[in-house]
Scaffold this active site. Structure first.
Site, short mmCIF file in Angstrom:
data_model
loop_
_atom_site.label_atom_id
_atom_site.label_comp_id
_atom_site.label_asym_id
_atom_site.label_seq_id
_atom_site.Cartn_x
_atom_site.Cartn_y
_atom_site.Cartn_z
N TYR A 182 -6.83 7.64 -10.07
CA TYR A 182 -6.57 6.21 -10.16
C TYR A 182 -5.52 5.81 -9.12
O TYR A 182 -4.53 6.49 -8.92
CB TYR A 182 -6.11 5.85 -11.57
CG TYR A 182 -7.19 6.07 -12.60
CD1 TYR A 182 -8.28 5.23 -12.68
CD2 TYR A 182 -7.12 7.16 -13.47
CE1 TYR A 182 -9.29 5.45 -13.60
CE2 TYR A 182 -8.12 7.39 -14.41
CZ TYR A 182 -9.22 6.53 -14.46
OH TYR A 182 -10.22 6.76 -15.37
N GLU B 216 -14.14 6.16 -11.60
CA GLU B 216 -13.35 6.82 -10.55
C GLU B 216 -13.62 8.32 -10.60
O GLU B 216 -13.58 8.93 -11.67
CB GLU B 216 -11.86 6.54 -10.75
CG GLU B 216 -10.94 7.33 -9.83
CD GLU B 216 -11.22 7.14 -8.36
OE1 GLU B 216 -11.30 8.17 -7.65
OE2 GLU B 216 -11.40 5.98 -7.92
N LYS C 152 5.06 6.42 2.84
CA LYS C 152 6.29 5.63 2.89
C LYS C 152 7.44 6.37 2.21
O LYS C 152 8.60 6.23 2.59
CB LYS C 152 6.07 4.26 2.26
CG LYS C 152 4.94 3.47 2.88
CD LYS C 152 4.96 3.50 4.40
CE LYS C 152 3.66 3.00 5.01
NZ LYS C 152 2.54 3.93 4.96
N GLY D 152 -6.59 5.40 -5.97
CA GLY D 152 -7.30 5.65 -4.72
C GLY D 152 -6.46 6.34 -3.67
O GLY D 152 -5.38 6.87 -3.94
N GLY E 244 -2.78 6.41 16.97
CA GLY E 244 -2.87 5.18 16.20
C GLY E 244 -1.75 5.08 15.19
O GLY E 244 -0.78 5.85 15.22
N HIS F 249 22.88 -16.16 6.39
CA HIS F 249 23.58 -15.42 7.46
C HIS F 249 24.54 -14.42 6.83
O HIS F 249 25.21 -14.74 5.85
CB HIS F 249 24.35 -16.40 8.35
CG HIS F 249 25.16 -15.71 9.41
ND1 HIS F 249 24.60 -15.21 10.56
CD2 HIS F 249 26.50 -15.43 9.47
CE1 HIS F 249 25.55 -14.65 11.29
NE2 HIS F 249 26.72 -14.78 10.65
N VAL G 203 -7.39 10.52 13.80
CA VAL G 203 -8.15 9.70 14.75
C VAL G 203 -8.85 8.52 14.09
O VAL G 203 -9.67 7.85 14.70
CB VAL G 203 -9.19 10.57 15.49
CG1 VAL G 203 -8.51 11.60 16.36
CG2 VAL G 203 -10.16 11.24 14.52
#
Length: 475
Positions: A43, A39, A56, A45, A188, A451, A276
């Protein structure tokens, strides 16, 4: 061999420690193979460090701030103040915990970790250039290799990310302040996720998109729900426009866009975020030395086992042709490649690959749309459940959107689903499992769902397809 170069050997060499690479390395080691993972950056990525996880985290923070400040209907009155620097630090803490965990997992499973940039010498060896002056290089010989170098953001002419006014998605996720005005180039999923996030944090957001709608690749009624919500948040959207240039002014920058007929528009901003798309990172490894060519778009072609044209070299993740750029796809491909190297009877099966967009509301899709089912020769039957008819959705204050299930009319087998609404990224897993197992509409409809939950909408959609829905009108 150059002076100072040392040579080592390994059964499996994995290039890239993202969700495809580190998973492949761990699985190969679990299969008893001597495994080395190379790498050059971090680590985990792009996903863990600069994409999925930090985005997030910021989305969660922006949602919390916005919810707290817009709950008057529930009798809750608040005026939250966002400390962006502290929010960034919290986000970084989440990232550090996960990336540190990846490194520990690799070591615990016996994976040899090497930092540096790999370039092929031939089909059985790479040279690793270590970062930093005087760090030298080493040669690693291998029996098998798995390429997992991922992707990078696409840069458009005139918008260099080195400039402080121009953001990539990575720059946006590292911001320690909230721009008053933000222009987003690209509608996008990345552009819309970040547009929504910064709008909720207080930015005046403008989106410019060359196409005639946001979220290309998603059905129009799905995109419409997200677009309407974005407009409610005050996001200004302009379609049929491509960003052509920008210039600096005393109070910020002006972004110029060009329309199809040659006309131009100008938008004032403090930052411009270019989102893009992404492109594969396959041009850094000197693949030609291993006898591997990329296609016209720079991707690597593979077979069902993720083997390249060099039979002992595999490729997984974003660098692979004709597969979606999704972290969970990369991980699955990594497992397939590692197990195939170990002699296991495996192949990559993309029958049910779920995808999610973390906009407001979320989108979750899997399998076929109604149109795709027809094109594949099925006679589709479709069931739909609006969240406005879901008791649980109403109690959360988020009732926009729907669950739609597509099935084969004759057999009842579930073929796909499109979900737009609260927790769509979670709800789609049930339908993905149904497709993978060969389940029918009856299987979902007859399964008792708790429910009150959002998951009941999946059951109701299946019942609607059968003409037996109770809580929405049958088609």
């Amino acid at each position: 061999m150059v002076v100072g170069d040392i040579a080592t050997g390994t059964d499996v060499l994995v290039i890239g420690a993202g969700p495809g690479g580190y998973v492949a390395a761990i699985r190969a080691a679990q299969q008893g193979l001597d495994t080395t993972l190379v790498e050059r950056d971090a680590y985990g990525g792009t996903c863990l460090n600069y994409g999925c996880i930090p985005s997030k985290a910021l989305i969660t923070g922006s949602d919390l701030a916005h919810e707290a400040g817009h709950a008057e209907e529930m009798g809750i009155h608040a005026d939250p103040v966002v400390d962006m620097s502290q929010l960034r630090d919290w986000k970084d803490g989440v990232v550090d915990q996960l990336t540190g965990g990846v490194e520990k997992l690799c070591k615990a499973n016996g994976v040899n970790l090497v930092e540096g940039t790999a370039r092929f010498k031939d089909e059985n060896a790479v040279r690793i250039a270590h970062g930093g002056e005087g760090q030298g290089s080493e040669t690693i010989e291998f029996e098998h290799c798995i390429i997992a170098t991922g992707s990078r953001v696409i840069q458009i002419p005139g918008f260099e990310f080195e400039d402080e006014h121009v953001w990539s998605s990575r720059d946006a996720l590292a911001a320690d302040s909230i721009p008053d005005r933000l222009v987003v180039v690209g509608g996008g999923y990345i552009g819309m996720e970040l547009s929504t996030t910064f709008a909720k944090l207080g930015s005046d957001v403008t989106v410019v998109e060359m196409l005639d709608d946001i979220l290309p690749g998603y059905e129009s009624d799905v995109a419409r729900v997200v677009r309407q919500r974005a407009e409610d948040l005050g996001i200004d959207m302009h379609f049929g426009e491509g960003a052509s240039s920008w210039r600096e002014e005393d109070d910020g920058i002006i972004v110029t866009t060009e329309l199809e007929g040659g006309d131009e528009n100008e938008y004032r901003a403090d930052k411009v975020l270019v989102a893009v798309g992404r492109e594969p990172v396959a041009d850094t490894m000197e693949l030609e030395n291993a006898g591997i060519e990329t296609n016209e778009r720079g991707f690597i072609e593979v077979d069902d086992f993720r083997r390249t044209e060099a039979e002992n070299i595999y490729a997984v993740g974003d660098v692979v042709a004709d597969t979606p750029m999704l972290a969970h796809v990369a991980s699955k491909e990594g497992i397939v490649a590692a197990e195939h190297i170990a002699g296991e009877p495996v192949a990559f099966d993309s029958q049910a690959v779920p995808a999610a967009v973390f906009t407001d509301p979320e989108i979750g899709t899997v399998g076929m749309t109604e149109e795709e089912a027809e094109e594949a020769g099925f006679t589709p039957v479709v069931g739909q459940m609006p969240f406005r008819a879901s008791g649980r959705a109403l109690t959360t204050g988020h009732a926009d959107g729907f669950v739609r299930i597509v099935a084969d009319e004759e057999s009842g087998f579930v073929l796909g689903a499109q979900i737009v609404g609260p927790e769509a990224s979670e709800l789609v897993a049930e339908v993905a499992l149904a497709i993978e197992m060969g389940a029918t509409l009856e299987d979902i409809a007859s399964t008792i769902h708790t429910h009150p939950t959002l998951a009941e909408a999946v059951m109701e959609a299946a019942e609607n397809a059968l003409g037996q829905a109770i809580h929405t009108l049958n088609r």
